[in-house]
Design a protein around this motif. Structure first.
Motif, mmCIF file in Angstrom:
data_model
loop_
_atom_site.group_PDB
_atom_site.id
_atom_site.type_symbol
_atom_site.label_atom_id
_atom_site.label_comp_id
_atom_site.label_asym_id
_atom_site.label_seq_id
_atom_site.Cartn_x
_atom_site.Cartn_y
_atom_site.Cartn_z
ATOM 1 N N TYR A 82 17.327 -10.085 10.977
ATOM 2 C CA TYR A 82 16.005 -9.137 11.258
ATOM 3 C C TYR A 82 15.831 -8.371 10.062
ATOM 4 O O TYR A 82 14.279 -7.959 9.496
ATOM 5 C CB TYR A 82 16.288 -7.832 12.232
ATOM 6 N N ARG A 83 16.503 -8.132 9.132
ATOM 7 C CA ARG A 83 16.549 -7.370 7.952
ATOM 8 C C ARG A 83 15.531 -8.157 6.696
ATOM 9 O O ARG A 83 14.724 -7.633 6.174
ATOM 10 C CB ARG A 83 17.834 -7.279 6.894
ATOM 11 N N GLY A 84 15.548 -9.538 6.896
ATOM 12 C CA GLY A 84 14.695 -10.263 6.068
ATOM 13 C C GLY A 84 15.229 -10.673 4.675
ATOM 14 O O GLY A 84 16.483 -10.311 4.339
ATOM 15 N N PRO A 85 14.721 -11.508 4.040
ATOM 16 C CA PRO A 85 14.937 -11.938 2.407
ATOM 17 C C PRO A 85 15.136 -10.936 1.322
ATOM 18 O O PRO A 85 15.567 -11.149 0.369
ATOM 19 C CB PRO A 85 14.008 -12.931 2.279
ATOM 20 N N PHE A 86 14.485 -9.800 1.577
ATOM 21 C CA PHE A 86 14.838 -8.770 0.685
ATOM 22 C C PHE A 86 15.176 -7.191 0.673
ATOM 23 O O PHE A 86 15.374 -6.989 2.029
ATOM 24 C CB PHE A 86 13.075 -8.175 0.060
ATOM 25 N N GLY A 87 15.588 -6.919 0.015
ATOM 26 C CA GLY A 87 16.174 -5.196 0.170
ATOM 27 C C GLY A 87 15.256 -4.263 0.081
ATOM 28 O O GLY A 87 14.004 -4.562 0.119
ATOM 29 N N ALA A 88 15.636 -3.068 0.089
ATOM 30 C CA ALA A 88 14.795 -1.946 0.192
ATOM 31 C C ALA A 88 15.153 -1.001 -1.194
ATOM 32 O O ALA A 88 16.185 -1.048 -1.793
ATOM 33 C CB ALA A 88 15.261 -1.092 1.375
ATOM 34 N N ILE A 89 13.896 -0.284 -1.689
ATOM 35 C CA ILE A 89 14.014 0.402 -2.867
ATOM 36 C C ILE A 89 13.545 1.999 -2.480
ATOM 37 O O ILE A 89 13.033 2.142 -1.576
ATOM 38 C CB ILE A 89 13.216 -0.026 -4.046
ATOM 39 N N ASP A 90 14.460 2.790 -3.278
ATOM 40 C CA ASP A 90 14.141 4.496 -3.030
ATOM 41 C C ASP A 90 12.455 4.146 -3.597
ATOM 42 O O ASP A 90 12.098 4.119 -4.373
ATOM 43 C CB ASP A 90 14.934 5.149 -3.648
ATOM 44 N N THR A 91 12.100 5.511 -2.862
ATOM 45 C CA THR A 91 10.639 6.095 -3.343
ATOM 46 C C THR A 91 10.751 7.361 -3.843
ATOM 47 O O THR A 91 11.983 7.935 -4.089
ATOM 48 C CB THR A 91 9.804 6.144 -2.228
ATOM 49 N N LYS A 92 9.801 8.003 -4.388
ATOM 50 C CA LYS A 92 9.517 9.313 -4.850
ATOM 51 C C LYS A 92 10.006 10.318 -3.850
ATOM 52 O O LYS A 92 10.039 11.341 -4.035
ATOM 53 C CB LYS A 92 8.496 9.465 -5.661
ATOM 54 N N ILE A 309 8.703 -16.674 4.373
ATOM 55 C CA ILE A 309 7.874 -15.339 4.043
ATOM 56 C C ILE A 309 8.796 -14.937 2.751
ATOM 57 O O ILE A 309 7.775 -14.467 2.029
ATOM 58 C CB ILE A 309 8.201 -14.278 5.231
ATOM 59 N N LYS A 310 9.592 -15.404 2.232
ATOM 60 C CA LYS A 310 10.322 -14.853 0.901
ATOM 61 C C LYS A 310 9.232 -15.434 -0.255
ATOM 62 O O LYS A 310 8.633 -14.577 -1.036
ATOM 63 C CB LYS A 310 11.666 -15.460 0.611
ATOM 64 N N ALA A 311 9.099 -16.794 -0.173
ATOM 65 C CA ALA A 311 8.091 -17.075 -1.335
ATOM 66 C C ALA A 311 6.530 -16.524 -0.883
ATOM 67 O O ALA A 311 6.195 -16.330 -1.832
ATOM 68 C CB ALA A 311 7.854 -18.770 -0.942
ATOM 69 N N GLY A 312 6.026 -16.375 0.178
ATOM 70 C CA GLY A 312 4.730 -15.889 0.328
ATOM 71 C C GLY A 312 4.659 -14.413 -0.274
ATOM 72 O O GLY A 312 3.723 -13.974 -0.995
ATOM 73 N N GLY A 359 10.016 -17.621 8.495
ATOM 74 C CA GLY A 359 9.136 -16.860 8.576
ATOM 75 C C GLY A 359 9.020 -15.682 9.668
ATOM 76 O O GLY A 359 10.086 -15.430 10.314
ATOM 77 N N ARG A 360 8.068 -15.095 9.817
ATOM 78 C CA ARG A 360 7.871 -14.195 10.933
ATOM 79 C C ARG A 360 6.304 -14.281 11.691
ATOM 80 O O ARG A 360 5.456 -14.619 11.010
ATOM 81 C CB ARG A 360 7.847 -12.563 10.492
ATOM 82 N N ASP A 361 6.350 -14.255 12.920
ATOM 83 C CA ASP A 361 5.156 -14.635 13.758
ATOM 84 C C ASP A 361 4.462 -13.264 13.878
ATOM 85 O O ASP A 361 4.860 -12.139 13.568
ATOM 86 C CB ASP A 361 5.508 -15.125 15.041
ATOM 87 N N HIS A 362 3.389 -13.415 14.622
ATOM 88 C CA HIS A 362 2.428 -12.273 14.912
ATOM 89 C C HIS A 362 3.141 -11.093 15.852
ATOM 90 O O HIS A 362 3.842 -11.540 16.728
ATOM 91 C CB HIS A 362 1.171 -12.869 15.606
ATOM 92 N N TRP A 363 2.842 -10.088 15.613
ATOM 93 C CA TRP A 363 3.410 -8.927 16.244
ATOM 94 C C TRP A 363 2.744 -7.702 16.216
ATOM 95 O O TRP A 363 2.795 -6.765 15.383
ATOM 96 C CB TRP A 363 4.811 -8.589 15.665
ATOM 97 N N PRO A 364 1.783 -7.484 17.198
ATOM 98 C CA PRO A 364 0.978 -6.233 17.307
ATOM 99 C C PRO A 364 1.482 -4.797 17.951
ATOM 100 O O PRO A 364 0.990 -3.753 17.847
ATOM 101 C CB PRO A 364 -0.329 -6.747 18.171
#
Length: 440
Positions: A82-92, A309-312, A359-364
């Protein structure tokens, strides 16, 4: 009480005079497609101010459906699938994180409003796009106008600039004027501003038409106009004249043409935005809003990442991140951010779980939207999705709510009724509420 748009005297008017004008304009090469087509069927308004805090809106649309998990609503503690190929970064903003590929926007998160609880029920591209451009679900009975066309209809032109511009082209059929006259449709550039030989079609005279010839033709039109005035009487003549006067002003006004001139921007500014499609489109949008355009709609990239989705994301999101951040910083430095509403939307979100092809598919059911300036709060996150990014958890927002709020900020009453030919009066937006919590 509902407000109703008065009848348009020009909708009943058609004559040999109209035909002659169109023919002469065509001979000059002054077609201005998308801006002057069927101008004789509607009355233009020339208002110079609005009542809302926003004088203009820049709508950045990311077609295909940007993944909220990889952008504004990461799920770093969810299972890997669920998390996907990337991490998260802190914001201001303390405790708020963005996706790993949004470092520039993370640094200016204190200037942004993020809505993490958008939703609608349309999982098809066309229907999702229709929602985001009109504020309505698609209907077989009504061809709804786009938000830009409604703004053009209600507020009109300022400083000889088209009120509604699409960069580089009209992105889809739902960006048009719908049941309103095509006079309120978008002016499209016809070429990409990131190209070295960028030139807006229809803003320059054809090579075989000199300034002197242009002036003579205008004088000829005025002579013919005077002749037909002596033969015909119509309440629509004065209003119809306004369209052609406006066309001439757009062609002949150096200030109006200069708004489209990216060559006037210093190289340092172009580098700040990025010499990419996203960067130069957003830089041009700033120039147009600064000059007096009411609504600029632009597209950037393609985000229908069913596979890999990682490459995209790696290929496209960094340039968009850089460009949006540069736009907001530039507007701030120029003292324009409080009066310019920047809006980033997409068709829908992506599925919570990564699919077998990466990848991930459509999700409204839930997705994210970003706003900045134009009287919105700074450093605010509205609503939330659940732990897996699959459903709205708190403070859900509908497309009608978002559109109603946009209209309020630019000074338009969203429940005003407009007349659609052959139909009953139709509210600009039906059932939306102003998102007071995101407003400053």
């Amino acid at each position: 009480m509902k407000h109703q748009c008065p009848g348009n005297p020009l909708e009943r008017y058609s004559s040999r005079r109209e035909f002659l004008y169109v023919g002469m304009l065509g001979g000059l090469g002054l077609t201005l497609p998308g801006f002057l087509q069927q101008q004789a069927k509607a009355a233009q308004k020339f208002y110079e101010t609005t009542e809302g805090p926003a004088n203009g809106i820049i709508h950045i649309f990311l077609p295909g459906g940007l993944s909220h998990q990889e952008s504004f609503d990461p799920k770093p503690y969810a299972p890997a699938e669920y998390r996907g190929p990337f991490g998260a970064i802190d914001t201001k903003l303390p405790g708020i994180q963005f996706g790993q590929k949004l470092p520039h926007l993370a640094k200016i998160a204190d200037k942004l409003t993020i809505i993490r609880s958008m939703s609608h029920g349309e999982a098809a591209h066309e229907r999702g796009t229709h929602n985001m451009f009109t504020g309505y679900r698609p209907s077989p009975a009504v061809d709804y106008p786009s938000i830009g066309s409604v703004i053009s209809h209600e507020l009109g032109s300022k400083n000889n600039l088209p009120p509604y511009v699409c960069v580089p082209n009209v992105p889809n059929e739902f960006a048009n004027s719908g049941y309103l006259s095509s006079a309120y449709g978008p002016f499209a550039l016809g070429s990409n501003p990131e190209q070295g030989n960028f030139q807006v079609r229809d803003l320059n005279l054809p090579k075989d038409v000199s300034e002197e010839r242009f002036a003579r033709r205008r004088s000829l039109l005025e002579t013919v106009d005077h002749h037909f005035r002596s033969l015909e009487e119509s309440d629509g003549l004065d209003s119809m004249d306004a369209f052609y006067q406006h066309a001439y002003k757009l062609i002949s006004s150096e200030k109006a043409r200069e708004a489209f001139n990216l060559k006037a921007e210093p190289d340092k500014t172009k580098e700040a935005y990025g010499k990419t499609a996203a960067g130069q489109r957003m830089l041009l949008a700033r120039r147009l809003i600064e000059a007096g355009t009411r609504f600029v709609s632009l597209t950037a990239g393609g985000w229908d990442h069913h596979d890999n989705i990682k490459a995209g994301i790696e290929k496209q999101l960094p340039s968009v991140d850089k460009a949006i951040a540069a736009l907001i910083n530039d507007l701030e430095q120029r003292g324009m951010l409080d009066s310019t509403l920047v809006l980033v939307t997409t068709e829908f979100g992506r599925t919570p779980k990564i699919n077998p092809t990466g990848g991930r598919d459509h999700w409204p059911r839930v997705f994210s939207t970003m706003l900045a300036g134009g009287g919105t709060k700074r450093g605010y996150v509205h609503g939330s999705s659940d732990a897996l990014g699959g459903e709205v958890d708190t403070d859900g927002v509908t497309v009608a709510d978002l559109a109603t709020t946009l209209y309020k900020q630019i000074g338009i009453t969203a429940d005003k009724e407009l007349m659609a030919p052959g139909l009953r009066p139709i509210e600009i937006i039906d059932g939306g509420k102003v998102l007071e919590s995101i407003l400053a």
